[in-house]
Design a protein around this motif. Structure first.
Motif, mmCIF file in Angstrom:
data_model
loop_
_atom_site.group_PDB
_atom_site.id
_atom_site.type_symbol
_atom_site.label_atom_id
_atom_site.label_comp_id
_atom_site.label_asym_id
_atom_site.label_seq_id
_atom_site.Cartn_x
_atom_site.Cartn_y
_atom_site.Cartn_z
ATOM 1 N N ILE A 325 0.815 -1.220 0.000
ATOM 2 C CA ILE A 325 0.000 0.000 0.000
ATOM 3 C C ILE A 325 0.846 1.268 0.000
ATOM 4 N N GLY A 326 2.150 1.131 0.228
ATOM 5 C CA GLY A 326 3.014 2.306 0.348
ATOM 6 C C GLY A 326 3.005 3.202 -0.871
ATOM 7 N N LEU A 327 3.193 2.628 -2.062
ATOM 8 C CA LEU A 327 3.264 3.443 -3.276
ATOM 9 C C LEU A 327 1.909 4.020 -3.662
ATOM 10 N N SER A 328 0.832 3.294 -3.369
ATOM 11 C CA SER A 328 -0.498 3.846 -3.666
ATOM 12 C C SER A 328 -0.776 5.049 -2.771
ATOM 13 N N ILE A 329 -0.292 4.996 -1.522
ATOM 14 C CA ILE A 329 -0.422 6.144 -0.620
ATOM 15 C C ILE A 329 0.393 7.320 -1.158
ATOM 16 N N CYS A 330 1.613 7.034 -1.625
ATOM 17 C CA CYS A 330 2.458 8.088 -2.206
ATOM 18 C C CYS A 330 1.737 8.793 -3.346
#
Length: 368
Positions: A325-330
Motif C-alpha cells: 500500500i506504500g506506493l499507492s499512498i504516495c
C-alpha cells in the motif's frame, strides 16, 4: 396509382392516392402532373427531383423506386415509394405511377434501429457491469491478501521482538553492554517497522474515507534531509553507499506529515530492494515546482509489474515484505497536493522514483 399521358395530364388516380395526399382525385384529374407542386403535396426540395424523374418516364425510361414525403393539408407527412413504368397504347405513351405507403416500413425500421441502439446500450452497460464486478472481485481478493500480508508484517517483527526481549531477561545479556545494546536496537527497529505498517494501514483507511490534509508552511528541504538522515544508517548497515543532493528549497504549503511519508516510503523501498551499490536522494526547485527523486541500483521492477506498481495492495513479488500500500499512498498524497509521481526502472539495474509538487503559499494562493 395514377396514370398521366405523354403530355403529363393525369387521366386516372385511385382511392389510395386520395388517402396518401389528402386531396380528392377530382382535384388531380385532367390536370398536369406538376400541379402537385401547387397543391403543396411535395416538399420544396423534392420538386426538382420529381420533375426530372417524371420527365425521364415520359421519355420512356422506367424510374424508381424513389422515396418522397407527401404533405397532407392537415400538416402530416406520409413517407412513400414511387415507381414509374412507361407504356405504349395505340402509339401513345402513358406512364403508370405506382405509389406505396412506407409508413409501416419506416416505423418498423425506426423501431428496429431503436431496438438495436437499446441492445447496444444494454450490452455496453452489461460489459461495464462485468468489468466493475471483475474489478470488485479482484479488489476483494487483494484486500483479503492485504489482511494476510499485514498480519504477517505485524507478526514477523513481533516474533523478533519477543525473542529479543527473552534474551534481555537473561543475566549474561544484561551484564554484556554490547549484547544488551544489540537486543535493544533489535526491539527498537522492529517496533518501528510495526508502527510503520500500522500507520500506513490507518492512512489507507483515511484515504478511503476522503482524507483531508492539514497544510501549512513547511521547510521542505529540512524535511527531506531529516528523512535522509533517518535512513542513511540503515543503508550503510546493508553496505550501501548513501548519497544526498538536497539544496536549500523554498517553503512549501503542504501537509508535512503526509509529504514526509511519501519520501520515507520511496527511500525505504529503495533500500529494501537494493543489495549492493548506492542510494541517491536528490531534490531541486524549478519553475515554481519542487522535485524529489530517489534512485537506487537495486533489482528493478519487472516490466509486467510496472503498470500495476501504484495499485492499491499490489506487491511485485509474493516473497517480498510489505502490505503493498506504500506506493499507492504516495500517489494519492502527491496528487492531492497537485503534483505528479512516476518512475523509470530497468530490471537488474535499479529504479528511480520521482515526484513533483507545486510550491504554493497559503496567503498568496499561487505558485511561486
Amino acid at each position: 396509382m395514377y396514370l398521366p399521358n405523354s403530355s403529363g395530364i393525369i387521366l386516372y388516380a385511385n382511392k389510395k392516392i386520395e388517402e396518401l395526399i389528402g386531396h380528392k382525385k377530382e382535384e388531380m384529374l385532367g390536370k398536369p402532373f406538376m400541379e402537385f407542386t401547387k397543391m403543396n403535396v411535395l416538399e420544396l426540395k423534392d420538386i426538382p427531383k420529381a420533375a426530372l424523374l417524371f420527365g425521364g418516364a415520359l421519355l420512356g425510361r422506367p424510374t424508381g423506386p424513389d422515396e418522397f414525403y407527401f404533405k397532407r393539408p392537415d400538416g402530416s407527412k406520409v413517407p412513400v415509394e414511387v415507381k414509374s413504368f412507361p407504356i405504349m397504347v395505340d402509339n401513345e405513351r402513358f406512364v403508370i405511377g405506382a405509389v406505396r405507403d412506407l409508413t409501416t416500413r419506416k416505423y418498423a425500421m425506426r423501431l428496429e434501429l431503436e431496438v438495436a441502439e437499446r441492445t447496444a446500450e444494454i450490452e455496453t452497460q452489461k460489459r461495464k457491469l462485468d468489468e466493475a464486478y471483475g474489478e470488485l472481485k479482484s479488489l476483494d481478493e487483494l484486500k483479503t491478501k492485504f489482511v494476510q500480508d499485514t498480519a504477517h508484517e505485524l507478526k514477523t517483527p513481533l516474533g523478533v521482538m519477543l525473542v529479543a526481549i527473552s534474551f534481555l531477561k537473561k543475566k549474561d545479556v544484561v551484564q554484556n553492554e554490547e549484547k544488551y545494546a544489540e537486543m535493544v536496537d533489535l526491539v527498537s527497529r522492529n517496533a518501528q517497522r510495526m508502527r510503520k505498517t500500522i500507520e500506513d494501514t490507518l492512512e489507507l483507511y483515511k484515504i478511503e474515507k476522503g482524507r483531508q490534509y492539514e497544510k501549512k508552511e513547511t521547510d521542505f528541504d529540512e524535511m527531506v534531509k531529516a528523512v535522509a538522515d533517518q535512513f542513511a544508517p540503515i543503508a550503510k548497515e546493508k553496505g550501501l553507499e548513501f548519497r544526498t543532493d538536497i539544496p536549500d528549497l523554498p517553503e512549501m504549503h503542504c501537509d508535512p506529515k503526509a509529504m514526509r511519508t511519501v519520501v520515507e516510503n520511496l527511500v525505504e523501498n529503495a533500500i529494501k530492494y537494493t543489495d549492493k551499490g548506492r542510494i541517491e536522494v536528490m531534490a531541486r526547485a524549478d519553475d515554481g515546482m519542487i522535485t524529489v527523486s530517489v534512485k537506487d541500483t537495486g533489482i528493478g521492477i519487472p516490466e509486467e509489474s510496472q503498470k500495476h506498481i501504484f495499485g492499491r495492495f499490489y506487491r511485485v513479488s509474493a516473497g517480498g515484505s510489505g502490505a503493498g500500500i506504500g506506493l499507492s499512498i504516495c500517489k494519492h498524497v502527491v496528487e492531492a497536493h497537485g503534483g505528479t509521481i512516476g518512475f523509470t526502472s530497468s530490471p537488474g539495474k535499479g529504479s528511480t522514483f520521482e515526484f513533483t509538487v507545486p510550491i504554493v503559499h497559503e496567503h498568496k494562493g499561487v505558485s511561486i
